[in-house]
Design an enzyme around this catalytic site. Structure first.
Site, PDB file in Angstrom:
ATOM      1  N   HIS A   1       2.139  -9.083   0.770  1.00 16.99           N
ATOM      2  CA  HIS A   1       1.957  -8.514   2.346  1.00 16.99           C
ATOM      3  C   HIS A   1       0.780  -7.881   2.430  1.00 16.99           C
ATOM      4  CE1 HIS A   1       2.374  -4.087   1.335  1.00 16.99           C
ATOM      5  NE2 HIS A   1       3.543  -4.647   0.493  1.00 16.99           N
TER       6      HIS A   1
ATOM      7  N   ASP B   1       5.375   5.862   9.740  1.00 19.35           N
ATOM      8  CA  ASP B   1       5.824   4.890   8.971  1.00 19.35           C
ATOM      9  C   ASP B   1       5.201   5.233   7.511  1.00 19.35           C
ATOM     10  OD1 ASP B   1       6.434   2.437   7.730  1.00 19.35           O
ATOM     11  OD2 ASP B   1       4.908   1.346   8.962  1.00 19.35           O
TER      12      ASP B   1
ATOM     13  N   ASP C   1      10.934   3.594   2.291  1.00 18.71           N
ATOM     14  CA  ASP C   1       9.975   3.626   3.355  1.00 18.71           C
ATOM     15  C   ASP C   1      10.928   3.719   4.640  1.00 18.71           C
ATOM     16  OD1 ASP C   1       8.464   2.369   5.600  1.00 18.71           O
ATOM     17  OD2 ASP C   1       8.154   0.431   4.659  1.00 18.71           O
TER      18      ASP C   1
ATOM     19  N   GLU D   1       2.447   4.183   1.523  1.00 22.61           N
ATOM     20  CA  GLU D   1       2.111   3.823   2.730  1.00 22.61           C
ATOM     21  C   GLU D   1       1.856   5.313   3.431  1.00 22.61           C
ATOM     22  OE1 GLU D   1       5.189   2.147   5.049  1.00 22.61           O
ATOM     23  OE2 GLU D   1       3.588   1.222   6.635  1.00 22.61           O
TER      24      GLU D   1
ATOM     25  N   ASP E   1      32.185  -3.754  23.176  1.00 26.83           N
ATOM     26  CA  ASP E   1      31.505  -3.280  24.470  1.00 26.83           C
ATOM     27  C   ASP E   1      30.597  -2.145  24.218  1.00 26.83           C
ATOM     28  OD1 ASP E   1      33.422  -1.586  24.050  1.00 26.83           O
ATOM     29  OD2 ASP E   1      34.279  -1.647  26.132  1.00 26.83           O
TER      30      ASP E   1
ATOM     31  N   HIS F   1       4.908  -1.798  14.347  1.00 22.26           N
ATOM     32  CA  HIS F   1       4.092  -2.765  14.260  1.00 22.26           C
ATOM     33  C   HIS F   1       3.438  -2.958  15.592  1.00 22.26           C
ATOM     34  CE1 HIS F   1       6.305  -4.746  10.649  1.00 22.26           C
ATOM     35  NE2 HIS F   1       5.794  -3.597  10.455  1.00 22.26           N
TER      36      HIS F   1
ATOM     37  N   ARG G   1       5.223   0.874  -3.449  1.00 23.34           N
ATOM     38  CA  ARG G   1       4.234   0.765  -2.406  1.00 23.34           C
ATOM     39  C   ARG G   1       4.247   2.308  -2.033  1.00 23.34           C
ATOM     40  NH1 ARG G   1       7.153  -2.298   0.514  1.00 23.34           N
ATOM     41  NH2 ARG G   1       8.501  -1.043   1.961  1.00 23.34           N
TER      42      ARG G   1
ATOM     43  N   GLU H   1      -0.838   0.568   3.295  1.00 29.58           N
ATOM     44  CA  GLU H   1       0.222   0.383   2.486  1.00 29.58           C
ATOM     45  C   GLU H   1       0.309  -0.633   1.642  1.00 29.58           C
ATOM     46  OE1 GLU H   1       3.752  -1.271   4.759  1.00 29.58           O
ATOM     47  OE2 GLU H   1       2.447  -1.034   6.437  1.00 29.58           O
TER      48      GLU H   1
ATOM     49  N   HIS I   1      -0.951  -2.456   9.227  1.00 35.03           N
ATOM     50  CA  HIS I   1      -0.645  -2.758  10.885  1.00 35.03           C
ATOM     51  C   HIS I   1      -0.968  -1.649  11.761  1.00 35.03           C
ATOM     52  CE1 HIS I   1       3.036  -0.510  10.489  1.00 35.03           C
ATOM     53  NE2 HIS I   1       3.320  -1.291   9.320  1.00 35.03           N
TER      54      HIS I   1
ATOM     55  N   HIS J   1      12.283  -5.998   2.677  1.00 38.79           N
ATOM     56  CA  HIS J   1      13.036  -5.795   3.691  1.00 38.79           C
ATOM     57  C   HIS J   1      14.522  -5.192   3.295  1.00 38.79           C
ATOM     58  CE1 HIS J   1      10.163  -7.569   6.619  1.00 38.79           C
ATOM     59  NE2 HIS J   1       9.398  -6.341   6.136  1.00 38.79           N
TER      60      HIS J   1
ATOM     61  N   TYR K   1       5.023  -5.402  -6.711  1.00 34.42           N
ATOM     62  CA  TYR K   1       6.386  -5.623  -6.797  1.00 34.42           C
ATOM     63  C   TYR K   1       6.275  -6.543  -8.089  1.00 34.42           C
ATOM     64  CZ  TYR K   1       5.501  -3.753  -2.354  1.00 34.42           C
ATOM     65  OH  TYR K   1       5.393  -3.315  -1.133  1.00 34.42           O
TER      66      TYR K   1
HETATM   67  N1  GLY Z   1       8.272   0.012   7.820  1.00 28.60           N
HETATM   68  C1  GLY Z   1       7.681  -1.418   8.183  1.00 28.60           C
HETATM   69  C2  GLY Z   1       6.279  -1.436   7.453  1.00 28.60           C
HETATM   70  O1  GLY Z   1       5.869  -0.892   6.751  1.00 28.60           O
HETATM   71  O2  GLY Z   1       5.473  -2.051   7.857  1.00 28.60           O
HETATM   72 MN    MN Z   2       4.215  -0.298   7.790  1.00 24.52          MN
HETATM   73 MN    MN Z   3       6.640   1.331   6.203  1.00 28.32          MN
END
Ligand code: GLY
Ligand code: MN
Ligand code: MN
Length: 454
Positions: free
Chosen positions: A364, A285, A274, A422, A54, A375, A420, A398, A368, A257, A402
């Site tokens: 990727h 982000d 990240d 970003e 709960d 996002h 990466r 970003e 975004h 992820h 990899y």
């Molecule tokens: N942290 C999610 C992205 O970089 O899109």
């Molecule tokens: Mn991002």
């Molecule tokens: Mn990110």
């Protein structure tokens, strides 16, 4: 073209300046112009969600609902009824209830929503089925997030069916269900002055937390110990994570992820983090990748520089009039040339881009939209065309590489390097502003910061 950012900003305070109620009223007015006098919009609050047993997840308002209301309680529905005599903005919410409030916290209640949140009228949410159909009567179009919440779809259908049954009494039921997201998300895509101030704050808290993590990192630490730096820093500044932080050492950086965050950080490895702060429901982000021991190896530095050059090239394309796709294309060109120089791809850049060969190492996209949702809402295409960048849009940039050890033919020195970089970028009239520029990204700057922290 100007890229700004990187100035030392003022000292961080624990809170943001609250967004004035007039800003929410202006957003509702803008949306109502779109609805027209035959339209009505229904925006439900997000439900509370059970985590286990709960226990609930911490409550997070729905971004559309909060954007229009500034009201953060669950069990509420906002209705916008343009031109309605007796009030255009009606809210249904939980009633005040002293005995419940002792257990589950304060409630604003209908009278409070009128007094403090600008509603023209507000009612107990328990009366929704009784009162809401009245607001739909003789309107042609209902705007809501069609298909997002099955339970709400069913309820809207029931209200409309109830009105259809009254046709012989001369009642017109709405004839069109229109997805509100098309117009509302277009509105959210362009950030106003207060949103930009809040985004900058989210960016700055995120950036300074990354700086703190770089300073603290040591070989032998666990990934979750670095994650803890972010959680601590965010909460100290009245923020929460805007998504689950990724702290991936060594090969874990090649899992896009990854968020188990439960492995040791080894001397000689890189760590990819990240993580971003959410301030007043606006997301930061940021990704940075740095050496656990504070010094890049030669191989790590070579790959790092390719990603950094790609990121600079992409940011240089963020300016009004360019297409959404331009930063991505610029990043892909630099990454592909870099992959050839590193000996990881063979062939001509144009051919390798056309065939998508780079995707083995870069799978990727380069960014975004960024806003209340990490996002964020907003279309990426206008018809068949990538849309044009305009001042007030916020996005991430970003790129990454990899190089999993499992990829055939990769020289051992590059095995399991995942990088990466970003940043959060605002399109300005002159070009763009890198809102997250307070966290270093040049290899030498990172090394200097980490050496200093030691
Ligand atoms: N942290 C999610 C992205 O970089 O899109
Ligand atoms: Mn991002
Ligand atoms: Mn990110």
């Amino acid at each position: 073209m100007t890229v700004t950012g990187g100035k030392r900003m003022q000292k961080l305070s624990a809170t943001t300046v609250p967004t004035p109620r007039t800003v929410y009223a202006a957003r509702r007015a803008q949306l109502m112009r779109h609805l027209g006098k035959d339209g009505v919009a229904l925006i439900p609050a997000a439900p509370e969600v059970l985590r286990n047993g709960d226990s609930h997840y911490p409550y997070r308002p729905d971004s559309d609902f909060y954007y229009l209301t500034g009201f953060a309680e669950p069990e509420a529905v906002a209705a916008l009824v343009p031109g309605r005599r007796g009030g255009e903005y009606i809210v249904f919410c939980r009633p005040r209830d002293p005995s419940k409030e002792i257990w589950t916290g304060r409630r604003v209640g209908p009278a409070g929503v009128v007094q403090h949140y600008g509603a023209d009228a507000a009612y107990d949410i328990a009366r929704l089925d009784e009162l809401l159909p009245e607001l739909l009567k003789n309107r042609q179009r209902i705007f809501f997030s069609v298909g997002r919440r099955a339970e709400f779809d069913t309820r809207v259908t029931a209200w409309v069916n109830g009105l259809r049954a009254k046709a012989r009494a001369g009642v017109h039921a709405p004839r069109e269900f229109v997805d509100i997201e098309h117009c509302l998300h277009e509105q959210r895509l362009f950030k106003g002055k207060h949103e930009i101030a809040t985004l900058r704050r989210a960016a700055q808290v995120s950036a300074l937390a990354h700086v703190a993590a770089m300073r603290l990192c040591r070989p032998g630490m666990m990934e979750y110990e670095l994650e803890a730096v972010f959680l601590h820093y965010f909460r100290r500044h009245n923020c929460v994570p805007s998504y689950n932080p990724i702290v991936g050492g060594g090969a874990n950086a090649c899992i896009l992820h990854y968020n188990e965050n439960n492995m040791p950080l080894s001397d000689g490895d890189l760590v990819l983090i990240d993580a971003g702060a959410e301030a007043e429901y606006y997301a930061g982000d940021i990704t940075r990748t740095f050496p656990v021991n504070g010094r890049f190896s030669a191989a790590q530095r070579e790959v790092y520089q390719v990603v950094l050059d790609a990121q600079y090239a992409a940011i240089a394309k963020v300016r009004p009039g360019n297409h959404w796709q331009d930063p991505h294309d610029a990043a892909v060109r630099v990454l592909t040339r870099g992959l050839i120089e590193l000996g990881l791809l063979r062939g001509k850049p144009a051919q390798l881009i056309k065939s998508g060969a780079f995707r083995t190492f870069y799978m990727h996209r380069t960014g975004h939209w960024l806003g209340m949702d990490v996002h964020d809402a907003g279309a990426y295409k206008d018809g068949d065309e990538w849309r044009l960048l305009r001042p007030g849009m916020a996005l991430t940039v970003e790129p990454g590489l990899y190089i999993s050890a499992h990829i055939k033919g990769v020289p051992k020195r590059y095995w399991d390097i995942g990088i990466r970089i970003e940043d959060d970028v605002l399109v300005t009239r002159e070009g763009c502003e890198v809102m997250t520029a307070e966290v270093p990204k040049e290899a030498a700057e990172i090394e200097a910061l980490m050496a200093h922290g030691r």
